[in-house]
Design an enzyme around this catalytic site. Structure first.
Site, mmCIF file in Angstrom:
data_model
loop_
_atom_site.group_PDB
_atom_site.id
_atom_site.type_symbol
_atom_site.label_atom_id
_atom_site.label_comp_id
_atom_site.label_asym_id
_atom_site.label_seq_id
_atom_site.Cartn_x
_atom_site.Cartn_y
_atom_site.Cartn_z
ATOM 1 N N LEU A 30 0.536 -1.553 -0.152
ATOM 2 C CA LEU A 30 0.072 -0.299 0.416
ATOM 3 C C LEU A 30 0.530 1.599 0.218
ATOM 4 C CD1 LEU A 30 -2.883 -1.290 2.635
ATOM 5 C CD2 LEU A 30 -2.564 -0.932 -0.404
ATOM 6 N N GLY A 73 -1.648 6.740 -2.024
ATOM 7 C CA GLY A 73 -2.967 6.260 -3.581
ATOM 8 C C GLY A 73 -3.594 5.478 -3.237
ATOM 9 N N HIS A 74 -2.798 4.681 -2.753
ATOM 10 C CA HIS A 74 -4.393 3.244 -1.718
ATOM 11 C C HIS A 74 -5.007 3.714 -1.135
ATOM 12 C CE1 HIS A 74 -1.405 0.378 -4.111
ATOM 13 N NE2 HIS A 74 -2.914 -0.117 -4.284
#
Ligand code: PAF
Length: 285
Positions: free
Chosen positions: A33, A36-37
């Site tokens: 991760l 963005g995630h």
């Protein structure tokens, strides 16, 4: 935060939440991760009562020559980050759990997946839509969040949900960039220092395209040519495609008359990167 590996357990949890009348957000990921995630999860947290993140490196969306085996994985760090954002459940099934012996059902969205990335990665989107269809059917979310860096994936999933009449709101979230402009991607980890410097040409080329558009250029070939020239100056960069298309169905256009998408895929050394920007219209979500 609970970590769930079994499909039956995940189904049971979401069934109970639905019975309570709660809104379920899903953020599907392949892990490793980054910010963005996390931006998808933050939005999922705001818009739903419960937030589920799936972490599954999906073998069927990788080509034989691609990086399935090397794809970066760090479940421990992912759990730490997900917990900090307030994820309620991480769904992290094994490959065996998702694709048991005898598995033979695939979901395919046609036209939209035959252009852009679909040309060089012919089975990729079938792998994506199949796994996302499975995740939707297991988790049964009300809301599902996808990053618009993978714009073709986002519109493909929107199309699948529309065509199959699923009551899921598919929400596209803006691209998150590093300070130097590089779009966040788990694959950025592969880049050497020199490659990373070259990779900045992607974002620079999008800025150039926006500038050309603002100056009044509407001819897509002219803008594409400018973008290709800028990226082409980088020795380490090999352009796969640079294309301006219709933002809704990714169809070809020769003039930008309404909302358009400039999408590109470039190999920097061995690392394939994609990026895009919207030209002429409001952001779609
Ligand atoms: O964008 C991704 O990370 C993947 O393609 C997805 C949507 C999680 C499906 O495996």
């Amino acid at each position: 935060m609970e970590i769930v590996n079994r499909i039956s357990q995940m189904q049971k949890i979401s069934r109970e939440w639905r019975k309570e009348g709660k809104t379920i957000s899903l953020v599907p990921t392949m892990g490793f991760l980054h910010k963005g995630h996390l931006s998808l999860m933050e939005e999922g947290k705001i818009r739903g009562d419960y937030l589920i993140t799936s972490i599954f490196v999906n073998p069927i969306q990788f080509g034989l020559e691609e990086d399935y085996g090397d794809y970066p994985r760090d479940l421990e760090q992912d759990c730490k980050l997900a917990k900090e954002v307030g994820v309620d459940v991480i769904f992290a099934p094994s490959v065996q759990e998702m694709y048991p012996k005898g598995f033979q059902t695939f979901v395919e969205v046609e036209k939209i997946t035959e252009t852009l990335c679909g040309i060089c990665r012919p089975h990729h989107f079938q792998g994506v839509t199949t796994v996302v269809a499975k995740l939707f059917s297991i988790v049964n979310p009300h809301l599902a969040f996808f990053g618009k860096k993978d714009f073709q994936q986002f519109v493909t999933i929107k199309r699948m949900v529309l065509d199959l009449n699923w009551e899921i709101n598919v929400i596209g979230m803006p691209i998150v960039r590093e300070e130097d402009g590089l779009a966040m991607s788990s694959r950025n980890k592969y880049l050497s220092q020199d490659e990373r410097r070259s990779a900045l040409s992607l974002n620079r080329s999008l800025d150039l395209a926006k500038k050309l558009y603002q100056e009044g250029i509407r001819d897509t070939e002219k803008i594409e040519r400018g973008v290709k020239r800028l990226i082409g100056e980088e020795k380490l960069a090999e352009i796969e495609y640079v294309k301006i298309c219709n933002k809704v169905d990714l169809g070809e256009i020769s003039q930008i008359k309404s909302e358009a998408l400039l999408a590109l895929a470039v190999k920097i050394g061995k690392t394939r990167l994609i990026d895009n920007c919207e030209l002429g219209g409001e952001e779609q979500n």
